[in-house]
Design an enzyme around this catalytic site. Sequence first.
Site, PDB file in Angstrom:
ATOM      1  N   ASP A  77       1.810  -9.378   1.683  1.00 17.01           N
ATOM      2  CA  ASP A  77       2.803  -8.375   2.092  1.00 17.01           C
ATOM      3  C   ASP A  77       2.821  -7.666   3.493  1.00 17.01           C
ATOM      4  O   ASP A  77       3.679  -6.974   4.061  1.00 17.01           O
ATOM      5  CB  ASP A  77       2.910  -7.339   1.037  1.00 17.01           C
ATOM      6  CG  ASP A  77       3.403  -8.173  -0.221  1.00 17.01           C
ATOM      7  OD1 ASP A  77       2.632  -7.855  -1.223  1.00 17.01           O
ATOM      8  OD2 ASP A  77       4.499  -8.449  -0.285  1.00 17.01           O
TER       9      ASP A  77
ATOM     10  N   HIS B 189      -6.258  -6.858  -2.635  1.00 19.76           N
ATOM     11  CA  HIS B 189      -5.711  -7.646  -3.538  1.00 19.76           C
ATOM     12  C   HIS B 189      -6.749  -7.814  -4.457  1.00 19.76           C
ATOM     13  O   HIS B 189      -8.183  -7.791  -4.752  1.00 19.76           O
ATOM     14  CB  HIS B 189      -5.631  -9.062  -2.936  1.00 19.76           C
ATOM     15  CG  HIS B 189      -4.665 -10.069  -3.605  1.00 19.76           C
ATOM     16  ND1 HIS B 189      -5.091 -10.792  -4.672  1.00 19.76           N
ATOM     17  CD2 HIS B 189      -3.448 -10.197  -3.566  1.00 19.76           C
ATOM     18  CE1 HIS B 189      -4.040 -11.363  -5.256  1.00 19.76           C
ATOM     19  NE2 HIS B 189      -2.871 -11.075  -4.447  1.00 19.76           N
TER      20      HIS B 189
END
Length: 433
Positions: free
Chosen positions: A362, A305
């Site tokens: 996700d 991320h």
Amino acid sequence: MGSCATLIAGDKKIELPIIIGTENEKAIDISKICKELGYITVDPGFANTGSCKSAITFMDGEKGILRYRGIPVEQLAENSTFVETAYLLINGTLPTETELKAFSSLLTEHSLLHEDMQIFYQNFPERSHPMGILSSMVNALNSFYPYLGESREERINITVTRLLSKVRTMAAMSYKISRGHKVEYSRPDLTYCSNFLHMMFTTPVRPYVENPDFVKALNVFWILHADHEQNCSTSTVRLVGSAKVNLYSAISAGICALWGPLHGGANQAVIEMLETINKNGGDVTPFVKRAKDKDDPFRLMGFGHRVYKTYDPRAKIIKSVCDRLLTATKKHDPLLDIAKKLEDVALSDPYFIDYNLYPNVDFYSGLVLRSLGIPTNMFPVMFAIGRLPGWIAQWKEGQEDPERALIRPCQIYLGPKQRRYVPIEEMDRQVAS
Ligand code: SDX
């Protein structure tokens, strides 16, 4: 406002104001360096650049903190609903009971789509991706529901409620028509999430029976996706909105940005990756090896991320929702075992540790959606529905920002120096010689 930073470039020196955020984040205001110093800054991917000041969402990537309007996402996931959280993000405070009731009834009132919009669906080729359909249909709202109402506030409130409610209907309609099934209309007696599941899964031979575990899981799923400060798709909505285009078109652009596999499309890519591992006997080692190989473009989808350099707080909650759902439905999903194995192997591997690559939102979200019966190619659409309140809140904040301006970054030019036009016959001679 804090003290100043000194910037020296060549023989010039200027003082730049320092801005201190609510949680003590620090920024240098460089808005005058071009005019006063003759320099611009370059920051590919904007990893070090703040695009705005915002009061909506706070993230701490080192500590794994996420708060909407100051409220920790863990508390909202535990106690709130998606509609209440949407109200919080868009209006800045939690609603009273009366305000929530009024908001919910507006969402019910605006849940239908103009009948002519169904014709669009029938003309998309069979294998059209639901995100391409959703972006087109949201933009088509311009034609079917142009801005109405006298005051600007009233116009925006109607448009906001229309979008929040109709996007759910559009997604379910897309699913039904892609399967040749009868389209189901929303029901006034159902809540937002339950109505979506009804529109998705009711058939003339099997009426929808509300499953409280499914409704709770969907509320939590959409709460966790509702906003995430200046991510790629939200920045897209703000950028497109800065040109003063209508909200529908700004959101349609955000849907396209979210579709990418590096962004919201990752939830679909994670499941496809887990299915491939499963088909290959469930051994995760070759995939972890490929993810580390710089000559291989393969990435471990659902890992890493730009902001979180620790476990994404949303991933923790989604993982527990997934466990709860599978226990409640007494189902076993082999992909969950593979996901957990992949997480264990990756999080004990120096490459992932050194790069601070942890599961993001996700990684487990697709497994929750599978348990709800949502088809894989609709996973990014589910992300988009969840993110809609955040996009709307950020768009509104951008429109109301006293410092608002058309967003138009600069560049450093590296192309050819000035040269003359060459007529085509001369070009042929040059190439031939
Ligand atoms: C979302 O911004 C948001 O808030 C997004 C989001 C939201 O709610 O809006 O949180 C939603 O988009 C989550 C992210 C979903 N995407 C994926 O899961 C795709 C896989 N992840 C990566 O592609 C990557 O981690 C990103 C895109 C998410 C972040 O990448 P960055 O911050 O641009 O960092 P990078 O691509 O420059 O990677 C830094 C290094 C690189 O190695 P070097 O070239 O420096 O040697 O880390 C490596 C990368 O190769 N790396 C990975 C990796 N992610 C980064 N290596 C293997 N597998 C990965 N998943």
